[in-house]
Design an enzyme around this catalytic site. Structure first.
Site, short mmCIF file in Angstrom:
data_model
loop_
_atom_site.label_atom_id
_atom_site.label_comp_id
_atom_site.label_asym_id
_atom_site.label_seq_id
_atom_site.Cartn_x
_atom_site.Cartn_y
_atom_site.Cartn_z
N ILE A 172 5.12 3.99 0.44
CA ILE A 172 5.43 5.29 0.14
C ILE A 172 6.00 5.64 -1.13
CG2 ILE A 172 6.22 7.74 1.31
CD1 ILE A 172 6.14 6.24 4.04
N SER A 173 5.45 6.78 -2.08
CA SER A 173 5.77 7.08 -3.21
C SER A 173 6.15 5.79 -4.14
CB SER A 173 7.08 7.87 -2.87
OG SER A 173 7.66 8.43 -4.12
N SER A 174 7.23 5.48 -4.55
CA SER A 174 7.50 4.31 -5.24
C SER A 174 7.04 3.16 -4.77
CB SER A 174 8.99 4.09 -5.60
OG SER A 174 9.40 3.15 -6.55
#
Length: 430
Positions: free
Chosen positions: A146-148
């Site tokens: 998720i995200s990074s």
């Protein structure tokens, strides 16, 4: 094919694994998240955590679960469904964890993007250690984040295509998009969607890192909210461009459908559940993608949604749009309940159920007051603001509608700090 490609790498770790085996805690009555030390080459001092379910399958599959910026392995373990799915289907989850102060993954340096150092090498060492120790099926290795962590999933598949069968990236950017050429961890040009390359150029980034590679390319599932204000929505199409070009398909989908309200799904290079590329655009949704049911759809894309024991019939429902069930809700308006689902030494996770009264609602606004200094450190599928001890949360569009007398379970959720609490919630319908 991947089994042969990985055999040599796994063999290097057999002797080390035999020595390290004595360090692994003995199996307890129930599986738990376990820290593994001394797992191999680790240039950026990452930490490795492992979840092995009690009913682990023979030659199990392996999934990397890669956390977001400011997060940790514990956060990803407690805040997502992957450990529960591992219990159900018998695969192993490796949870890498960043130790640098930003708690963000290195998706920018030349070393990490080339597999010659930094985070990509450390994570690869975790995988090699696990393969040797647990006889992992090297044809069934996957990554999600998720995200990074989604950006790092793109990096891992871009650097090590011979290792992975597939990946699922939630709110990420293409491989090499965050490359800075400096010591900076952040690339505003990429984050704000201003890095616009052709599909050929994006595909060439992957091929240039893997000269001479002729094996199968990993499949990719891409998730992104149209209202993402951290890693802008333009990065959704750039990822589609990259992975369709890697797979040699054009950017015209073979299938387009809406598996859930405000979810627009496209498949490229095939129409089945394991198409080479699958992309899910979430209308009106922001950056935090952790809704219940998303991981199950990623699991189906991986092809891991089968029982751990092949002789056991799989009676679990297929991944589908969450359904609401009658609850005999309030006579009017709406109500909501905070439900604590897990606790750990530094925090806790809660999901929130919203119930409509005698009439359907098209949206909701929730307010409550913490009793003793609790705060929300991260949340998903709600717009959350705090003023002192008072919290206000509003739906994000797709999860606002609730039929009369019904409950939308796990409408949204959050990670809390302090002592777990379930204060009374005031619900105002939109």
């Amino acid at each position: 094919m991947r089994r042969g490609l990985m055999a040599a790498a796994a063999a290097v770790f057999v002797a080390a694994a035999a020595i390290l085996a004595v360090m692994i805690p003995q199996p307890a009555s129930a599986a738990s998240l376990t820290r593994v030390a001394n797992f191999g080459n680790n240039p950026s001092s990452l930490e490795m955590y492992l979840y092995v379910p009690d009913n682990v399958a023979p030659e199990p599959a392996m999934v990397l679960g890669i956390h977001w910026c400011t997060g940790s392995a514990n956060d990803f373990y407690n805040g997502t469904e992957w450990a529960r799915l591992a219990d159900q289907y018998g695969f192993i989850v490796v949870y890498p964890s960043v130790t640098r102060s930003s708690k963000c993954w290195d998706v920018a340096s030349a070393a990490s993007l080339s597999g010659t150092g930094s985070d990509s090498v450390g994570i690869k060492s975790m995988m090699d250690w696990t393969i040797a120790e647990y006889d992992v099926d090297t044809d069934r290795i996957f990554s999600t984040g998720i995200s990074s962590g989604a950006m790092m999933t793109n990096v891992m598949l871009g650097v090590y295509p011979e290792v992975f069968e597939a990946g699922a990236a939630f709110s990420g950017v293409p491989y090499t998009c965050f490359r800075t050429g400096s010591t900076s961890e952040w690339n505003s040009e990429c984050a704000q969607g201003r890095v616009n390359r052709t599909p050929q150029q994006w595909g060439d980034e992957v091929r240039a890192t893997n000269p001479g590679y002729t094996g199968p390319w990993p499949r990719m599932q891409i998730w992104h909210g149209t209202n993402d204000d951290v890693l802008f929505y333009q990065n959704f199409q750039e990822q589609v461009d990259q992975w369709t070009n890697v797979h040699g398909t054009d950017q015209a989908p073979e299938l387009s459908d809406t598996p859930q309200a405000n979810w627009n799904r496209t498949r490229y290079g095939g129409t089945g559940t394991q198409a080479p590329v699958e992309a899910i655009s979430l209308q009106g949704v922001g950056h935090n993608l952790m809704a219940n049911g998303m991981a199950a759809k990623a699991l189906a894309f991986f092809g891991l949604d089968k029982p751990a024991d092949p002789s056991t019939p799989d009676t679990s429902p297929s991944p589908s749009d969450p359904v609401t069930t009658p609850t005999g809700g309030p006579t009017g308006g709406c109500s909501a309940v905070i439900k604590v689902v897990s606790n750990w030494y530094s925090g806790w996770q809660a999901n929130v159920d919203v119930t409509a009264g005698s009439a359907a609602i098209s949206g909701w606004k929730l307010t409550w007051t913490w009793p003793s200094g609790q705060t929300i450190s991260s949340s998903w599928n709600a717009g959350v603001t705090s003023a002192g001890s008072t919290v206000t949360a509003e739906d994000v569009g797709w999860n606002g509608s609730v039929a009369a007398g019904q409950t939308r379970t796990s409408s949204w959720g959050f990670i809390g700090t302090g002592t777990a609490a379930t204060p009374a919630v005031t619900c105002t319908p939109a």
